[in-house]
Design an enzyme around this catalytic site. Structure first.
Site, PDB file in Angstrom:
ATOM      1  N   GLY A   1      57.998 -18.196  44.549  1.00 61.85           N
ATOM      2  CA  GLY A   1      59.120 -17.947  45.451  1.00 61.85           C
ATOM      3  C   GLY A   1      60.405 -17.962  44.653  1.00 61.85           C
ATOM      4  N   CYS A   2      61.452 -18.464  45.245  1.00 66.78           N
ATOM      5  CA  CYS A   2      62.753 -18.524  44.586  1.00 66.78           C
ATOM      6  C   CYS A   2      62.674 -19.387  43.332  1.00 66.78           C
ATOM      7  CB  CYS A   2      63.776 -19.109  45.556  1.00 66.78           C
ATOM      8  SG  CYS A   2      65.391 -19.346  44.820  1.00 66.78           S
ATOM      9  N   PHE A   3      63.139 -18.866  42.219  1.00 65.47           N
ATOM     10  CA  PHE A   3      63.022 -19.622  40.967  1.00 65.47           C
ATOM     11  C   PHE A   3      63.889 -20.874  40.943  1.00 65.47           C
ATOM     12  CE2 PHE A   3      65.455 -15.830  38.847  1.00 65.47           C
ATOM     13  CZ  PHE A   3      66.649 -16.152  39.469  1.00 65.47           C
ATOM     14  N   TRP A   4      64.907 -20.946  41.786  1.00 63.71           N
ATOM     15  CA  TRP A   4      65.735 -22.149  41.817  1.00 63.71           C
ATOM     16  C   TRP A   4      64.910 -23.375  42.191  1.00 63.71           C
ATOM     17  CZ3 TRP A   4      69.834 -19.628  45.486  1.00 63.71           C
ATOM     18  CH2 TRP A   4      70.565 -18.667  44.774  1.00 63.71           C
TER      19      TRP A   4
END
Length: 177
Positions: free
Chosen positions: A12-15
Site C-alpha cells: 500500500g502507501c509506502f509511508w
C-alpha cells in the site's frame, strides 16, 4: 560483523511500510520508492499515483542479517498490511498500492512462498500478494523519505500510520529498536 542485505516490498502507501520498518531492530535504512513499472525513465510520485506507470509504491529495506532474517522481515510485512485485498489498502486503491514482494534470487522466492503459506491461516480470505523478480528500484522524491517522522501532525499519519505502529509495537515488541 554486519551482514547487510536488502528486501523490497510494497504493502500500500509506502509511508506506512517505511514507518513500520524504521522501528525494527536490525533495520539499517528504509527508502521509499517505486518498482515494477514498465515506462522508461525515473517515475515521479504524481505519475505513479496516476496508476498508469505500472509501478508499485515500495520500500527498500537494508537490514543486518545477523540481527534479523529475511523471513522475519517478510512475516512483519505480511502481518502489518492486508495481503488479501487486490490493488487496495484501506482507502488507497490502484495497482500502485498492490501487495508485492520483490525477490532477488530463488532462495528469497522460496522463503517468500513459505511465509505466505504460513501466514495464510491468519486470514479469512486468500492472500493475493504478488511475488516477482526484483526490477529496477527508483527512490521516491525526498519529501517522501522518513515521511511519518517528519509529518506526524498530518491527518493521514494520525489516522492511518499511528494505529499501524501501535499494532506493530504490540505484536513485535521484542523486535523494536
Amino acid at each position: 560483523m554486519k551482514q547487510l542485505k536488502k528486501a523490497t516490498v510494497g504493502g500500500g502507501c509506502f509511508w506506512c511500510t517505511e514507518a513500520i520498518f524504521n522501528e525494527i531492530k536490525g533495520v539499517e535504512k528504509v527508502v521509499s520508492g517505486y518498482a515494477g513499472g514498465n515506462v522508461p525513465g525515473h517515475p515521479t510520485y504524481r505519475e505513479v499515483c496516476s496508476g498508469l506507470t505500472g509501478h508499485a509504491e515500495v520500500v527498500q529495506i537494508t537490514y543486518d542479517a545477523t540481527i534479523i532474517s529475511y523471513e522475519e522481515i517478510l512475516i512483519i510485512f505480511m502481518t502489518t498490511h492486508d495481503p488479501t485485498t487486490l490493488n487496495k489498502q484501506g482507502a488507497d486503491v490502484g495497482t500502485q498500492y498492490r501487495s508485492v514482494i520483490f525477490y532477488q534470487n530463488t532462495s528469497e522466492k522460496a522463503i517468500a512462498e513459505t511465509v505466505i503459506e504460513e501466514v495464510q491461516k491468519y486470514f479469512d480470505n486468500p492472500i493475493v500478494t504478488e511475488l516477482a523478480e526484483m526490477p529496477i528500484f527508483f527512490a521516491a522524491e525526498d519529501v517522501h523519505q522518513n515521511y511519518y517522522n517528519n509529518n506526524k501532525e498530518q491527518a493521514y499519519c494520525n489516522f492511518v500510520i499511528t494505529p499501524k505502529l501501535a499494532k506493530v509495537r504490540k505484536l513485535y515488541a521484542d523486535k523494536l529498536k
